[in-house]
Design a protein around this motif. Structure first.
Motif, PDB file in Angstrom:
ATOM      1  N   UNK A  95      28.541  44.844  38.772  1.00 39.07           N
ATOM      2  CA  UNK A  95      29.966  45.158  38.685  1.00 39.07           C
ATOM      3  C   UNK A  95      30.611  45.141  40.067  1.00 39.07           C
ATOM      4  N   UNK A  96      29.912  45.717  41.063  1.00 36.92           N
ATOM      5  CA  UNK A  96      30.470  45.751  42.423  1.00 36.92           C
ATOM      6  C   UNK A  96      30.635  44.349  42.998  1.00 36.92           C
ATOM      7  N   UNK A  97      29.609  43.523  42.849  1.00 39.86           N
ATOM      8  CA  UNK A  97      29.656  42.187  43.448  1.00 39.86           C
ATOM      9  C   UNK A  97      30.677  41.313  42.728  1.00 39.86           C
ATOM     10  N   UNK A  98      30.708  41.354  41.394  1.00 36.64           N
ATOM     11  CA  UNK A  98      31.665  40.525  40.653  1.00 36.64           C
ATOM     12  C   UNK A  98      33.093  40.969  40.947  1.00 36.64           C
ATOM     13  N   UNK A  99      33.343  42.282  41.027  1.00 35.38           N
ATOM     14  CA  UNK A  99      34.689  42.780  41.345  1.00 35.38           C
ATOM     15  C   UNK A  99      35.130  42.297  42.717  1.00 35.38           C
ATOM     16  N   UNK A 100      34.189  42.312  43.693  1.00 33.17           N
ATOM     17  CA  UNK A 100      34.527  41.839  45.039  1.00 33.17           C
ATOM     18  C   UNK A 100      34.845  40.351  45.017  1.00 33.17           C
ATOM     19  N   UNK A 101      34.087  39.596  44.237  1.00 31.08           N
ATOM     20  CA  UNK A 101      34.322  38.153  44.159  1.00 31.08           C
ATOM     21  C   UNK A 101      35.677  37.845  43.541  1.00 31.08           C
ATOM     22  N   UNK A 102      36.062  38.609  42.504  1.00 28.58           N
ATOM     23  CA  UNK A 102      37.357  38.387  41.861  1.00 28.58           C
ATOM     24  C   UNK A 102      38.491  38.731  42.815  1.00 28.58           C
ATOM     25  N   UNK A 103      38.337  39.829  43.576  1.00 29.92           N
ATOM     26  CA  UNK A 103      39.395  40.230  44.512  1.00 29.92           C
ATOM     27  C   UNK A 103      39.556  39.220  45.645  1.00 29.92           C
ATOM     28  N   UNK A 104      38.418  38.740  46.197  1.00 29.96           N
ATOM     29  CA  UNK A 104      38.484  37.894  47.398  1.00 29.96           C
ATOM     30  C   UNK A 104      38.451  36.410  47.089  1.00 29.96           C
ATOM     31  N   UNK A 105      38.098  36.060  45.859  1.00 27.04           N
ATOM     32  CA  UNK A 105      38.036  34.651  45.501  1.00 27.04           C
ATOM     33  C   UNK A 105      36.671  34.028  45.686  1.00 27.04           C
ATOM     34  N   UNK A 106      35.773  34.691  46.398  1.00 29.21           N
ATOM     35  CA  UNK A 106      34.412  34.196  46.573  1.00 29.21           C
ATOM     36  C   UNK A 106      33.565  35.298  47.201  1.00 29.21           C
ATOM     37  N   UNK A 107      32.236  35.078  47.195  1.00 26.27           N
ATOM     38  CA  UNK A 107      31.320  36.037  47.777  1.00 26.27           C
ATOM     39  C   UNK A 107      30.157  35.261  48.382  1.00 26.27           C
ATOM     40  N   UNK A 108      29.627  35.751  49.482  1.00 29.28           N
ATOM     41  CA  UNK A 108      28.518  35.068  50.135  1.00 29.28           C
ATOM     42  C   UNK A 108      27.291  35.057  49.228  1.00 29.28           C
ATOM     43  N   UNK A 109      26.555  33.940  49.243  1.00 24.77           N
ATOM     44  CA  UNK A 109      25.402  33.787  48.363  1.00 24.77           C
ATOM     45  C   UNK A 109      24.367  34.904  48.606  1.00 24.77           C
TER      46      UNK A 109
ATOM     47  N   UNK B  88      29.595  31.673  46.681  1.00 29.96           N
ATOM     48  CA  UNK B  88      29.690  31.645  45.213  1.00 29.96           C
ATOM     49  C   UNK B  88      31.097  32.059  44.818  1.00 29.96           C
ATOM     50  N   UNK B  89      31.669  31.356  43.849  1.00 34.93           N
ATOM     51  CA  UNK B  89      33.013  31.685  43.369  1.00 34.93           C
ATOM     52  C   UNK B  89      32.917  32.249  41.955  1.00 34.93           C
ATOM     53  N   UNK B  90      33.843  33.147  41.590  1.00 28.10           N
ATOM     54  CA  UNK B  90      33.748  33.806  40.276  1.00 28.10           C
ATOM     55  C   UNK B  90      34.374  32.975  39.162  1.00 28.10           C
ATOM     56  N   UNK B  91      33.810  33.075  37.998  1.00 32.03           N
ATOM     57  CA  UNK B  91      34.472  32.579  36.794  1.00 32.03           C
ATOM     58  C   UNK B  91      35.595  33.553  36.467  1.00 32.03           C
ATOM     59  N   UNK B  92      36.770  33.047  36.108  1.00 35.89           N
ATOM     60  CA  UNK B  92      37.922  33.917  35.882  1.00 35.89           C
ATOM     61  C   UNK B  92      37.646  34.901  34.749  1.00 35.89           C
ATOM     62  N   UNK B  93      38.135  36.148  34.880  1.00 33.71           N
ATOM     63  CA  UNK B  93      37.935  37.132  33.800  1.00 33.71           C
ATOM     64  C   UNK B  93      38.450  36.642  32.456  1.00 33.71           C
TER      65      UNK B  93
END
Length: 347
Positions: free
Chosen positions: A21-35, A60-65
């Motif tokens: 939940x923490x990592x996916x939320x960060x990815x959605x907020x920032x648009x991507x997250x480091x692998x 890594x980029x998130x799939x949209x909610x």
């Protein structure tokens, strides 16, 4: 809901682990997250919530909610369709087995659950139960404002029950309060009937003298079940009584949402949106039109300062609107009506 599983993270996309939940939320907020930040939560990649950035494989980029929600709803629809198919096959098989026993089955078993196919048979069975009723009728009426033709269709039954001194209690959604037809109907019934409302109610239900109940058996309500099994009827009565205690009398005002600028209905909509429901589902559960629902969502977005649906979800959580509306203190249990005939179980 079933989803992809790993040994360390056995869950689906609808119920993420705390780290996921923490990592996916960060990815959605920032648009991507480091692998490397996502390595402790491989479930996000396996569930297709994160995927490599084609422009830079280190990210890594998130799939949209919205896309995830659509996928989950599609899976749920598939599960429901499969369950309905199994139910149909089971009914067909059991009907065939029933023919093997001839006409020697016990009458009580045949009468415990009866399928009523078609509106004429449903109306005839309800008319028969109305004629036999002597003490109490409990009813749940989902949907929004009651149409005049719906109220008129059952008026003759209600008037006959009132004439015999039968007590009637009805549960509606809060939206039904805005229909003048219901107010006129309750005035006509006088002390014989009492109505209360909730944000949401169950599907349609009618119980006569706590001995026979009617529930729909198809989405369009053209097939119904007549239930006379004491355990089933007792269960439905218990559900009704607990909802009745939480409901608000039709003559009493609906409490405020507790948050300035947000109505009770908008808080109910916010809670359902936070659960991931689409507009049409929210509208159906609250008994309003999709158009009205979207108008409330637009006003909610404006009040919370949200520029998108994703941002609205965040603002709903920040405002504490992601839970159910604050309920009033439960009303005391009403005095029970005259005792129903003793059931075969002795209860």
């Amino acid at each position: 809901m079933a989803g992809h599983r790993t040994e360390a993270h056995p869950h689906g996309a609808d119920r993420l682990c705390e780290a996921g939940d923490r990592v996916y939320s960060r990815a959605v907020r920032r648009g991507r997250v480091a692998r490397e930040d996502a390595e402790p939560v491989p479930c996000l990649v396996e569930l297709a919530l994160l995927h490599p950035d084609p422009d830079d494989m280190r990210w890594l980029v998130p799939t949209s909610p919205q896309e995830v929600m659509t996928r989950l709803l599609r899976e749920m629809h598939g599960h429901v369709a499969a369950t309905q198919s199994r139910m149909g096959a089971a009914v067909a098989a059991f009907e065939w087995y029933a023919t093997l026993g001839g006409d020697e089955r016990a009458p009580a078993e045949g009468a415990a659950i009866r399928v009523l196919d078609g509106l004429p048979r449903i109306r005839a069975a309800i008319d028969e139960a109305t004629e036999a009723c002597r003490s109490e009728v409990l009813a749940v009426q989902p949907g929004g404002i009651r149409r005049e033709d719906e109220l008129a269709e059952g008026l003759h039954r209600a008037m006959e029950l009132r004439r015999r001194g039968v007590r009637m209690r009805d549960l509606y959604t809060h939206v039904a309060r805005h229909g003048q037809g219901l107010l006129n109907y309750m005035e006509l019934m006088g002390d014989a009937a009492e109505a209360r409302t909730l944000d949401e109610v169950t599907e349609r239900l009618i119980v006569f003298d706590r001995t026979v109940a009617f529930i729909p058996a198809s989405p369009d309500r053209t097939i119904a079940l007549e239930l006379r099994h004491p355990a089933l009827v007792d269960y439905l009565v218990t559900v009704f009584e607990r909802l009745w205690r939480l409901a608000i009398p039709l003559t009493a005002p609906i409490p405020d949402s507790g948050i300035e600028g947000i109505t009770h209905r908008e808080r109910s909509i916010a809670a359902l949106l936070a659960e991931g429901h689409q507009d049409a589902v929210v509208a159906e559960r609250l008994g309003i039109s999709v158009r009205t629902c979207r108008a409330h969502i637009a006003r909610l977005s404006e009040t919370l300062g949200a520029a998108s649906r994703t941002q609205l979800g965040v603002r709903i959580a920040q405002a504490g609107l992601d839970g159910p509306p604050r309920l009033p203190e439960p009303l005391p249990l009403t005095a029970p009506g005259p005792a129903a005939p003793e059931s075969p179980t002795g209860r």
